[in-house]
Design an enzyme around this catalytic site. Structure first.
Site, short mmCIF file in Angstrom:
data_model
loop_
_atom_site.label_atom_id
_atom_site.label_comp_id
_atom_site.label_asym_id
_atom_site.label_seq_id
_atom_site.Cartn_x
_atom_site.Cartn_y
_atom_site.Cartn_z
N ASP A 77 0.88 -1.17 0.00
CA ASP A 77 0.00 0.00 0.00
C ASP A 77 0.92 1.22 0.00
O ASP A 77 1.50 1.56 1.03
CB ASP A 77 -0.89 -0.02 1.25
N ASP A 124 -5.36 1.14 5.18
CA ASP A 124 -4.64 0.02 5.82
C ASP A 124 -5.56 -1.21 5.89
O ASP A 124 -5.14 -2.34 5.65
CB ASP A 124 -4.19 0.41 7.23
#
Length: 299
Positions: free
Chosen positions: A114, A220
């Protein structure tokens, strides 16, 4: 050591109160059946949206020491590796070295990246991180989950249409990334965002209803859920996208509705916008798909 359970090493931030970084990723992965080892790059009292931030940052040599300990004890077999927010170019270079060490132990290791760098046209990490993530990290990633701004930064391509988005995903595939997920784009309208998930063969689009607030830790959570469902669906990218979005929507809506019960109007405080992960454990385990992804093809 039994290798039957999927096993994740997650290197992210940690907060004592609330849900961002590892606090947002570890619990969902665990309830979905993953063993998770977490290295916390920071230990802060809360996320940085609160007025006072206290805590400590893990030094690069400390991270190296931890990884050396895992290797020395031969407990560094992982099926997946997950990274999120980092403020330091040096620590991301170190992450690249860790991936290489872990792939010696398991050449099939899946790296989910990410690339947290910014949103809404603004970078909130130092600019020297960009070339490290773009040139060193991205080519190592199997799955990448940028938002629109991050995808544009990393490819140098602007995204004004779905056609543009397909060009952006292709640019990542050309660098070796197997699955590209644009977790949120502004290609929708006032009421919906558009998410895209692409492999070199197929690309799917999903329309995500907007909620009238912003939440920290959603990126997240998204990356962790996408990792989990990719594994559980044997890389069925359409179903993975649908399950991930279904879970996200349920948690975000429940968090928002719950906050509004105690405060009917006005801006919600950071504490009231902390994601309700524990209360939604059953949703995480078994999300109900209400929005289907649609396959899109280049014109």
């Amino acid at each position: 050591m039994s290798q039957s359970s999927p096993r994740v090493l997650s290197i992210q931030s940690h907060v004592v109160h609330g849900y961002v970084g590892n606090k947002s990723a570890v619990f969902p992965l665990q309830v979905l059946g993953f063993e998770v080892d977490a290295i916390n790059t920071v230990q802060f009292s809360t996320h940085t949206g609160y007025k006072t931030i206290k805590g400590t940052v893990l030094k690069n040599e400390e991270m190296e020491e931890i990884v050396e300990g895992l290797i020395a004890n031969d407990v560094h077999y992982y099926t997946h590796f997950l990274t999120g927010y980092s403020r330091s170019a040096d620590s991301m270079k170190q992450v690249a070295e860790i991936i290489k060490k872990l792939r010696k132990k398991n050449p099939k290791l899946i790296y989910v990246c990410d690339p947290v760098m910014g949103d809404d046209g603004k970078m909130y990490v130092p600019e020297d991180l960009l070339p490290v993530i773009r040139d060193i990290i991205v080519p190592l990633a199997d799955i990448i989950t940028p938002n629109q701004f991050e995808a544009e930064l990393l490819t140098g391509l602007k995204m004004k249409s779905v056609e543009d988005a397909l060009r952006v995903t292709k640019a990542f595939h050309d660098k070796g990334v197997k699955t590209v997920v644009l977790s949120s784009t502004e290609l929708g309208d006032g009421s919906k965002m558009i998410g895209l998930a692409s492999t070199s063969e197929r690309c799917f689009k999903i329309e995500i209803p907007k909620v009238d607030s912003t939440f920290t830790g959603t990126g997240d959570l998204f990356a962790a859920l996408f990792l989990a469902w990719s594994h559980k669906t044997n890389n069925d990218v359409k179903l993975t996208l649908e399950k991930t979005i279904a879970t996200m929507q349920s948690i975000v809506t429940d968090t928002y509705d719950n906050a509004r019960k105690s405060q009917a109007t006005g801006a919600l405080s950071p504490a009231m916008r902390e994601l309700r992960l524990v209360q939604n454990k059953d949703v995480i385990i078994n999300p109900t798909i209400k929005i289907n992804a649609v396959e899109i093809k280049p014109h």
